[in-house]
Design an enzyme around this catalytic site. Structure first.
Site, PDB file in Angstrom:
ATOM      1  N   LYS A 183      -3.584  11.840  36.227  1.00 45.90           N
ATOM      2  CA  LYS A 183      -2.525  10.950  35.756  1.00 45.90           C
ATOM      3  C   LYS A 183      -2.547  10.789  34.224  1.00 45.90           C
ATOM      4  O   LYS A 183      -3.415  11.325  33.556  1.00 45.90           O
ATOM      5  CB  LYS A 183      -2.653   9.590  36.452  1.00 45.90           C
ATOM      6  CG  LYS A 183      -2.361   9.674  37.960  1.00 45.90           C
ATOM      7  CD  LYS A 183      -0.962  10.188  38.233  1.00 45.90           C
ATOM      8  CE  LYS A 183      -0.521  10.049  39.693  1.00 45.90           C
ATOM      9  NZ  LYS A 183      -1.371  10.701  40.669  1.00 45.90           N
TER      10      LYS A 183
HETATM   11  C1  LIG Z   1       3.957   8.671  43.571  1.00 46.23           C
HETATM   12  C2  LIG Z   1       2.504   8.384  43.827  1.00 46.23           C
HETATM   13  N1  LIG Z   1       2.174   7.236  44.422  1.00 46.23           N
HETATM   14  C3  LIG Z   1       0.887   6.914  44.664  1.00 46.23           C
HETATM   15  C4  LIG Z   1      -0.151   7.764  44.309  1.00 46.23           C
HETATM   16  C5  LIG Z   1      -1.534   7.402  44.683  1.00 46.23           C
HETATM   17  O1  LIG Z   1      -2.428   7.333  43.647  1.00 46.23           O
HETATM   18  P1  LIG Z   1      -3.981   7.692  43.863  1.00 46.23           P
HETATM   19  O2  LIG Z   1      -4.083   9.181  43.878  1.00 46.23           O
HETATM   20  O3  LIG Z   1      -4.633   7.096  42.673  1.00 46.23           O
HETATM   21  O4  LIG Z   1      -4.410   7.078  45.134  1.00 46.23           O
HETATM   22  C6  LIG Z   1       0.151   8.966  43.674  1.00 46.23           C
HETATM   23  C7  LIG Z   1      -0.917   9.899  43.288  1.00 46.23           C
HETATM   24  O5  LIG Z   1      -0.718  11.051  43.043  1.00 46.23           O
HETATM   25  C8  LIG Z   1       1.516   9.294  43.434  1.00 46.23           C
HETATM   26  O6  LIG Z   1       1.847  10.450  42.857  1.00 46.23           O
END
Ligand SMILES: Cc1ncc(COP(=O)(O)O)c(C=O)c1O
Length: 378
Positions: A183
């Site tokens: 990210k």
């Molecule tokens: C649109 C979206 N929502 C939620 C998440 C969830 O984040 P995490 O990977 O930190 O759990 C991601 C992760 O790629 C995402 O792209």
């Protein structure tokens, strides 16, 4: 191989982890997490009433946000075209994700379609800031107000982005960020809920520590509760000091290093592809949008051919995302969402990360152009 994305970490992150190991003597949730939360809050504008609560993933942030606002069986409107995490977070809380269409020029929630899906059980709407674009957030909040809904912004892609000059997370109901490895900033794994709602703040703070009531303050001071009550389901979702230390360094690098490079790369792609036939760019300006991914639409059935061609040139691409309503667990495609399904055939994500070299982005642009200008690929 030119990678679609990767973590950009180095000596400063290593040093920060070493510092926590040497100094703190405690790798769980403590001072370092508190400092990361305070720095995130300051970065977002420092409004007194807003609180940043760090979790160990963006999915955990979304899960606890949904749990704080819904009861089992309640419905949450969400675009089908999002990462599986958005849907899983809703169903993990016992709520029902209601798959909606998106606007094809931004891949953000189609509010006319969402309005048609409102029932008596609808409690919240989860707009996803796809490819870091928050879309028309004013319209989202107007829609929520008209229908009496809470808003949980899935801002996993949108850390550091602005909407009409205001940072995402610095206003609005709830915003959830992800700090996973790829990210805009990373803490290794991690995430955060940002809100000004005292009830949600308390619920999320407790739920991240197995539901132990009001343990957060003690943890910050290197202590914990021994006599306590639990009134709600909780989880081991807190962030560790070790990861917070990495996140703090990344936050410090964001404005001067990561953001300008991501914006520059996206601008380079946009300029190069402005007039490329068979390729459509999404609306939204890099700058206010700090792109976590760079996704385009490849028209006229050429997406898979282009993808294969790029693979042969050792250029990695992705498809963000398989629509969730097509997954067995969420209906297996019983319902049709034509705009979403068409986009799914056209979406292609090209390499973008702050470590991408100029010659790598140039090679990607040249390869895309070469494939699309070759008449035999029609
Ligand atoms: C649109 C979206 N929502 C939620 C998440 C969830 O984040 P995490 O990977 O930190 O759990 C991601 C992760 O790629 C995402 O792209």
């Amino acid at each position: 191989m030119i990678h679609i994305s990767r973590s950009v970490v180095g000596a400063a992150e290593l040093e920060a982890m070493g510092r926590v190991m040497r100094q703190d003597g405690y790798l769980g949730m403590g001072q370092e997490v508190r400092a990361f939360e305070a720095e995130l809050k300051a970065y977002l504008g420092g409004q007194e009433d807003r609180t940043v609560i760090c979790l160990n993933s963006g999915t955990a942030a979304l899960h606890l946000a949904v749990q704080a606002l819904t009861s089992p069986g309640d419905e949450v409107l969400v675009q089908s075209l999002t990462f599986i995490a958005s849907f899983q977070a809703i169903s993990a809380a016992g709520a029902v994700p209601v798959a909606c269409e998106v606007y094809p020029d931004t891949v953000t929630l189609d509010l006319e379609d969402a309005a048609r899906r409102i029932t008596l059980r609808t409690k919240a709407v989860m707009p996803v800031h796809y490819a870091s674009n928050p879309g028309d957030l004013e319209a989202i909040y107007g829609f929520a107000e008209r229908h009496g809904l809470r808003v949980i912004e899935d801002a996993a892609h949108a850390f550091g982005c602005t909407y009409k000059g205001r940072k995402i997370g610095s206003f609005g109901d709830l915003a959830c960020f992800s700090f996973d490895g790829l990210k805009n900033i990373t803490s290794g794994e991690g995430g955060a809920v940002v809100t000004a709602d005292p009830g949600v703040i308390q619920a999320v703070q407790d739920a991240r520590l197995l539901g132990v009531q009001r343990d957060t303050e003690k943890r910050y001071q290197g202590a914990r509760s021994w006599e306590f009550d639990v009134q709600h389901q909780g989880y081991r979702y807190h962030l560790s000091n070790l990861f917070a230390a990495v996140g703090r360094v990344q936050l410090g690098r964001f404005e001067g290093e990561f953001k300008p490079r991501r914006v520059e790369l996206a601008q380079k792609y946009r300029t190069a592809f402005a007039d490329t036939s068979d390729l459509l760019l999404f609306h939204g300006d890099p700058g206010p949008i700090v792109p976590h991914i760079f996704t385009v639409r490849v028209l006229n059935g050429k997406r898979d051919g282009l993808r294969q061609f790029l693979r042969q040139r050792e250029i990695e691409t992705g498809i963000h995302y398989k629509p969730n309503h097509l997954l067995s667990f969420y209906g297996g495609g019983k319902e049709s969402l034509p705009v979403t399904e068409k986009l799914y055939e056209e979406l292609l994500t090209l390499p973008l990360h702050p470590g991408l070299k100029d010659e790598e982005v140039d090679a990607t642009i040249a390869a895309v152009r070469e494939f699309l200008s070759d008449a035999s690929n029609c």
